[in-house]
Design a protein around this motif. Sequence first.
Motif, mmCIF file in Angstrom:
data_model
loop_
_atom_site.group_PDB
_atom_site.id
_atom_site.type_symbol
_atom_site.label_atom_id
_atom_site.label_comp_id
_atom_site.label_asym_id
_atom_site.label_seq_id
_atom_site.Cartn_x
_atom_site.Cartn_y
_atom_site.Cartn_z
ATOM 1 N N ILE A 62 -3.662 -4.544 5.937
ATOM 2 C CA ILE A 62 -2.361 -4.600 5.258
ATOM 3 C C ILE A 62 -2.147 -3.337 4.430
ATOM 4 C CG2 ILE A 62 -1.019 -5.818 3.491
ATOM 5 C CD1 ILE A 62 -2.408 -8.414 4.479
ATOM 6 N N ILE A 63 -3.190 -2.912 3.731
ATOM 7 C CA ILE A 63 -3.107 -1.687 2.921
ATOM 8 C C ILE A 63 -2.832 -0.484 3.815
ATOM 9 C CG2 ILE A 63 -4.405 -0.102 1.463
ATOM 10 C CD1 ILE A 63 -5.873 -2.573 0.337
ATOM 11 N N ILE A 64 -3.547 -0.402 4.934
ATOM 12 C CA ILE A 64 -3.358 0.707 5.874
ATOM 13 C C ILE A 64 -1.929 0.713 6.412
ATOM 14 C CG2 ILE A 64 -3.982 1.566 8.174
ATOM 15 C CD1 ILE A 64 -6.854 0.624 7.594
ATOM 16 N N PHE A 65 -1.440 -0.462 6.806
ATOM 17 C CA PHE A 65 -0.097 -0.564 7.390
ATOM 18 C C PHE A 65 0.969 -0.066 6.417
ATOM 19 C CE2 PHE A 65 3.958 -2.612 8.009
ATOM 20 C CZ PHE A 65 4.179 -2.488 9.366
ATOM 21 N N TYR A 66 0.966 -0.603 5.204
ATOM 22 C CA TYR A 66 2.024 -0.237 4.258
ATOM 23 C C TYR A 66 1.881 1.192 3.750
ATOM 24 C CZ TYR A 66 3.836 -4.985 4.264
ATOM 25 O OH TYR A 66 4.404 -6.171 4.654
ATOM 26 N N THR A 67 0.665 1.713 3.709
ATOM 27 C CA THR A 67 0.477 3.118 3.331
ATOM 28 C C THR A 67 1.114 4.031 4.366
ATOM 29 O OG1 THR A 67 -1.608 2.630 2.173
ATOM 30 C CG2 THR A 67 -1.216 4.919 2.847
ATOM 31 N N ILE A 68 0.837 3.746 5.641
ATOM 32 C CA ILE A 68 1.429 4.538 6.724
ATOM 33 C C ILE A 68 2.948 4.404 6.713
ATOM 34 C CG2 ILE A 68 1.647 4.729 9.238
ATOM 35 C CD1 ILE A 68 -1.302 3.904 9.440
ATOM 36 N N ALA A 69 3.443 3.178 6.485
ATOM 37 C CA ALA A 69 4.890 2.935 6.486
ATOM 38 C C ALA A 69 5.590 3.695 5.366
ATOM 39 C CB ALA A 69 5.159 1.435 6.363
ATOM 40 N N VAL A 70 5.005 3.685 4.176
ATOM 41 C CA VAL A 70 5.606 4.398 3.039
ATOM 42 C C VAL A 70 5.625 5.903 3.303
ATOM 43 C CG1 VAL A 70 5.282 5.013 0.616
ATOM 44 C CG2 VAL A 70 5.078 2.625 1.322
ATOM 45 N N ILE A 71 4.520 6.428 3.818
ATOM 46 C CA ILE A 71 4.451 7.862 4.134
ATOM 47 C C ILE A 71 5.516 8.219 5.178
ATOM 48 C CG2 ILE A 71 3.046 9.656 5.238
ATOM 49 C CD1 ILE A 71 0.581 8.301 3.957
ATOM 50 N N ALA A 72 5.674 7.349 6.177
ATOM 51 C CA ALA A 72 6.665 7.599 7.231
ATOM 52 C C ALA A 72 8.081 7.592 6.680
ATOM 53 C CB ALA A 72 6.522 6.546 8.338
ATOM 54 N N LEU A 73 8.381 6.675 5.776
ATOM 55 C CA LEU A 73 9.724 6.617 5.194
ATOM 56 C C LEU A 73 10.014 7.836 4.314
ATOM 57 C CD1 LEU A 73 10.139 2.846 4.245
ATOM 58 C CD2 LEU A 73 11.302 4.102 6.070
ATOM 59 N N ILE A 74 9.004 8.280 3.584
ATOM 60 C CA ILE A 74 9.175 9.481 2.754
ATOM 61 C C ILE A 74 9.410 10.697 3.632
ATOM 62 C CG2 ILE A 74 8.012 11.054 1.154
ATOM 63 C CD1 ILE A 74 6.563 8.596 -0.013
ATOM 64 N N ALA A 75 8.591 10.823 4.691
ATOM 65 C CA ALA A 75 8.746 11.948 5.612
ATOM 66 C C ALA A 75 10.108 11.897 6.306
ATOM 67 C CB ALA A 75 7.622 11.925 6.653
ATOM 68 N N ALA A 76 10.544 10.673 6.648
ATOM 69 C CA ALA A 76 11.817 10.508 7.359
ATOM 70 C C ALA A 76 13.009 10.950 6.525
ATOM 71 C CB ALA A 76 11.988 9.047 7.775
ATOM 72 N N ALA A 77 12.880 10.837 5.216
ATOM 73 C CA ALA A 77 13.976 11.260 4.341
ATOM 74 C C ALA A 77 14.258 12.751 4.481
ATOM 75 C CB ALA A 77 13.632 10.928 2.887
#
Length: 274
Positions: free
Chosen positions: A9-24
């Motif tokens: 769960i930690i890995i998933f949300y860490t990757i997701a947050v990084i992806a959303l920041i990069a996507a901005a």
Amino acid sequence: MIKKYKGNIIIFYTIAVIALIAAAFCDLELDKFLNNPQDIFSIWFRNTGEIPGRLICPVAGTVLFYTYKNKLEQIAGLLIALGGSAYFGYYIGKYFFLEENRMLFSLIYGIGFGITALLIGRLINIPDKYRDILRKTAIIGIVVMFAQIGLIEAMKYLWGRVRFRDLLAAGNFDSFTPWYHLNGINGNKSFPSGHTAGAGMSYLMMLLPYMSKKWENKAQLCFWVPFVYTSIVAFTRLVMGAHYLSDVTMGGIVSFSIVLMAMKIYETKLNNAK
């Protein structure tokens, strides 16, 4: 139940947050770089990527039909199995049947699929010790699928984001908006990705270690198989020009989060029943 997947769960949300920041910062440029709508690999996953989500009702309805506690549940299982199969046929028909009589062939295929599933289910002998857990899991699957579809559709209308391929068709990128900008209802439905969310229904595999002792030590497999599959579908949506990085990331977040919430509710009720 949830504790078994804490690290995942930690890995998933860490990757997701990084992806959303990069996507901005790189949503548009990334799609420009990857865009190749003729890619056969991506076309295949466009046609099949949502199958995990679309199969839930036919399978769960069949399970409920044979593990019911009362006649009402059995009737509900039958209707869900056939209705879900018709919906599955409609989904498949969009990509694999010719335009002429597509709806008719899709419905015939879908309902035929549901009837076949029900007939096969009749041949399977379900041990009594598994009947209750299978019934509960089927109900979880049905609730999760409807929750996912409802939330994804609501967000699509609320965000009203223009797809990358529509920007290309317009000949300019003036209508592009970042993922954190809400546009309201305007007919555009890029954010979040429905295909990725449908693929993310495969995270229901995470329930398997609690259904059978054979799967108790395979929790990591039950997380990483859906994660890799959903990621592949997500990547192909970028290649097709259908979505941006933020679209597919949020689609995955929605499905994963709904599955986790369902698991937590189920775990709470299970502990209260003891």
